[in-house]
Design a protein around this motif. Structure first.
Motif, PDB file in Angstrom:
ATOM      1  N   LYS A   1       0.869  -1.181   0.000  1.00 27.45           N
ATOM      2  CA  LYS A   1       0.000   0.000   0.000  1.00 27.45           C
ATOM      3  C   LYS A   1       0.910   1.237   0.000  1.00 27.45           C
ATOM      4  N   TYR A   2       1.595   1.426  -1.108  1.00 23.38           N
ATOM      5  CA  TYR A   2       2.627   2.456  -1.189  1.00 23.38           C
ATOM      6  C   TYR A   2       2.061   3.874  -1.110  1.00 23.38           C
ATOM      7  N   TYR A   3       0.912   4.102  -1.700  1.00 21.06           N
ATOM      8  CA  TYR A   3       0.322   5.442  -1.626  1.00 21.06           C
ATOM      9  C   TYR A   3       0.006   5.799  -0.171  1.00 21.06           C
ATOM     10  N   ASP A   4      -0.563   4.845   0.556  1.00 17.66           N
ATOM     11  CA  ASP A   4      -0.840   5.078   1.984  1.00 17.66           C
ATOM     12  C   ASP A   4       0.457   5.326   2.747  1.00 17.66           C
ATOM     13  N   ALA A   5       1.503   4.593   2.400  1.00 19.69           N
ATOM     14  CA  ALA A   5       2.805   4.785   3.044  1.00 19.69           C
ATOM     15  C   ALA A   5       3.348   6.187   2.751  1.00 19.69           C
ATOM     16  N   LEU A   6       3.130   6.674   1.538  1.00 18.99           N
ATOM     17  CA  LEU A   6       3.580   8.032   1.193  1.00 18.99           C
ATOM     18  C   LEU A   6       2.858   9.078   2.044  1.00 18.99           C
ATOM     19  N   LYS A   7       1.544   8.905   2.217  1.00 17.17           N
ATOM     20  CA  LYS A   7       0.783   9.862   3.039  1.00 17.17           C
ATOM     21  C   LYS A   7       1.318   9.868   4.470  1.00 17.17           C
ATOM     22  N   LEU A   8       1.584   8.698   5.013  1.00 16.91           N
ATOM     23  CA  LEU A   8       2.118   8.618   6.377  1.00 16.91           C
ATOM     24  C   LEU A   8       3.528   9.209   6.462  1.00 16.91           C
ATOM     25  N   THR A   9       4.289   9.057   5.400  1.00 20.00           N
ATOM     26  CA  THR A   9       5.647   9.596   5.391  1.00 20.00           C
ATOM     27  C   THR A   9       5.643  11.117   5.335  1.00 20.00           C
ATOM     28  N   ARG A  10       4.611  11.705   4.745  1.00 19.68           N
ATOM     29  CA  ARG A  10       4.480  13.171   4.800  1.00 19.68           C
ATOM     30  C   ARG A  10       4.401  13.627   6.260  1.00 19.68           C
ATOM     31  N   ASP A  11       3.643  12.890   7.077  1.00 15.18           N
ATOM     32  CA  ASP A  11       3.567  13.195   8.510  1.00 15.18           C
ATOM     33  C   ASP A  11       4.925  13.026   9.179  1.00 15.18           C
ATOM     34  N   LEU A  12       5.670  12.004   8.773  1.00 19.10           N
ATOM     35  CA  LEU A  12       7.005  11.767   9.322  1.00 19.10           C
ATOM     36  C   LEU A  12       7.943  12.926   8.982  1.00 19.10           C
ATOM     37  N   ILE A  13       7.841  13.438   7.781  1.00 14.78           N
ATOM     38  CA  ILE A  13       8.664  14.588   7.371  1.00 14.78           C
ATOM     39  C   ILE A  13       8.345  15.798   8.247  1.00 14.78           C
ATOM     40  N   GLU A  14       7.066  16.032   8.507  1.00 14.77           N
ATOM     41  CA  GLU A  14       6.675  17.151   9.379  1.00 14.77           C
ATOM     42  C   GLU A  14       7.207  16.946  10.797  1.00 14.77           C
ATOM     43  N   TYR A  15       7.147  15.713  11.286  1.00 12.52           N
ATOM     44  CA  TYR A  15       7.672  15.382  12.608  1.00 12.52           C
ATOM     45  C   TYR A  15       9.175  15.661  12.660  1.00 12.52           C
TER      46      TYR A  15
END
Length: 132
Positions: free
Chosen positions: A106-120
């Motif tokens: 589920k790479y698209y979902d992983a990308l969305k979560l990684t956006r949050d990681l970048i903000e963190y």
């Protein structure tokens, strides 16, 4: 149900390996089947990926569009994850969620979560700079 995209003038979208640039007027595009798709604002190039979390995002982005070489991309992902967690163990929960999505492709979902990681990551850097 098709995905409806409204593109602004000169906006780009990456669809199933093709980079599409809109003309001078707003356009509506309907994507009738399920294919990898990212808008220009969600794409990070290798050159732009400066931080470790941005590098993780870039690798997942490659996974999302890849038809092959996934083994190498997964190895690179885990290399970046080890680097991140060595520097910031507090990111473990976020990385675990991302990794779960990757393992089930589920790479698209992983990308969305990684956006949050970048903000963190940005918050951590900002906090560290204020403390120094």
């Amino acid at each position: 149900m098709p995905l409806k995209l409204k593109l602004k003038p000169r906006e780009r979208v990456f669809i199933a390996g093709a980079l599409i640039t809109n003309g001078d007027t707003p356009t509506h595009i309907y994507v009738e089947n399920k294919v990898p798709l990212l808008r220009q604002k969600d794409i990070i190039t290798e050159k732009e990926a400066k931080s470790i979390c941005e590098k993780i995002y870039f690798v997942i982005q490659l996974m999302y569009f890849a038809q092959s070489d996934l083994k190498e991309l997964h190895q690179l992902y885990w290399k970046h994850v080890r680097t991140l967690l060595a520097a910031s163990p507090s990111a473990m929960d976020k990385v675990s969620l991302i990794s779960e999505r990757i393992l089930v492709e589920k790479y698209y979902d992983a990308l969305k979560l990684t956006r949050d990681l970048i903000e963190y990551e940005k918050e951590l850097i900002c906090h560290a700079e204020k403390s120094a």
